[in-house]
Scaffold this active site. Sequence first.
Site, PDB file in Angstrom:
ATOM      1  N   LYS A  34       2.592   2.057   2.568  1.00 47.75           N
ATOM      2  CA  LYS A  34       2.459   2.608   3.924  1.00 47.75           C
ATOM      3  C   LYS A  34       3.623   2.131   4.786  1.00 47.75           C
ATOM      4  O   LYS A  34       3.848   0.943   4.934  1.00 47.75           O
ATOM      5  CB  LYS A  34       1.138   2.137   4.544  1.00 47.75           C
ATOM      6  CG  LYS A  34      -0.003   3.138   4.378  1.00 47.75           C
ATOM      7  CD  LYS A  34      -1.103   2.886   5.398  1.00 47.75           C
ATOM      8  CE  LYS A  34      -1.916   4.146   5.604  1.00 47.75           C
ATOM      9  NZ  LYS A  34      -2.966   4.027   6.608  1.00 47.75           N
ATOM     10  N   LYS A  40       0.849  -1.211   0.000  1.00 47.84           N
ATOM     11  CA  LYS A  40       0.000   0.000   0.000  1.00 47.84           C
ATOM     12  C   LYS A  40       0.878   1.253   0.000  1.00 47.84           C
ATOM     13  O   LYS A  40       0.373   2.379  -0.013  1.00 47.84           O
ATOM     14  CB  LYS A  40      -0.820   0.058   1.299  1.00 47.84           C
ATOM     15  CG  LYS A  40      -2.021  -0.828   1.431  1.00 47.84           C
ATOM     16  CD  LYS A  40      -2.811  -0.356   2.671  1.00 47.84           C
ATOM     17  CE  LYS A  40      -3.104  -1.457   3.632  1.00 47.84           C
ATOM     18  NZ  LYS A  40      -3.746  -0.994   4.867  1.00 47.84           N
TER      19      LYS A  40
END
Length: 159
Positions: A53, A51
Amino acid sequence: MSPESQRKKVVLTYGTFDLFHVGHLNLLERLKALGDYLIVGVSTDEFNAGKGKQTIIPFVDRLKIVQSVKCVDLAIAEESWTQKADDIRRYGVSVFGMGADWEGKFDDLRQYCEVVYLPRTEGISSTSLKQLTRVLDKGHIEDLKQALGIISAIVDKLE
Ligand code: C2G
């Protein structure tokens, strides 16, 4: 499907839950109020990398924290974008819910269960907490002190 969840109205959600905060808690409590068995998929470190992240707290600890939240009945690993439909079937999910920043993104799941998007808690996010910890970092404070010394020297010269 776990025996316990078979007889209950099951609610499902997913998230990273890094630096667990009241925004996460508010969402989980609101979701639990929609049923009586809440399952939370916690993103693994590998899935988060996908993602884009960067998390502070490792997956094992994030899973343990979410599992220990009073309104959570079961915490599971979220390893891919495509596991949601399987999880909905496996656990007999009636309601899939996310915070409103995901509004519309999971409408395809309406073929399996009810889909809801709930208001986010304003003023708090894992990102803002990460920025706060950076500011409190000792090295950063030393930099600020040095900068202050330079500014004070300049001001003294101007007087
Ligand atoms: N949230 C919220 N209020 C905040 C912060 C987060 O309601 N102030 C909600 C988000 O909308 C999300 C949940 O808390 O529904 C978890 O947020 P994150 O940990 O940021 O999860 P995210 O990275 O969005 O991952 O497959 C779905 C993804 O795993 C969601």
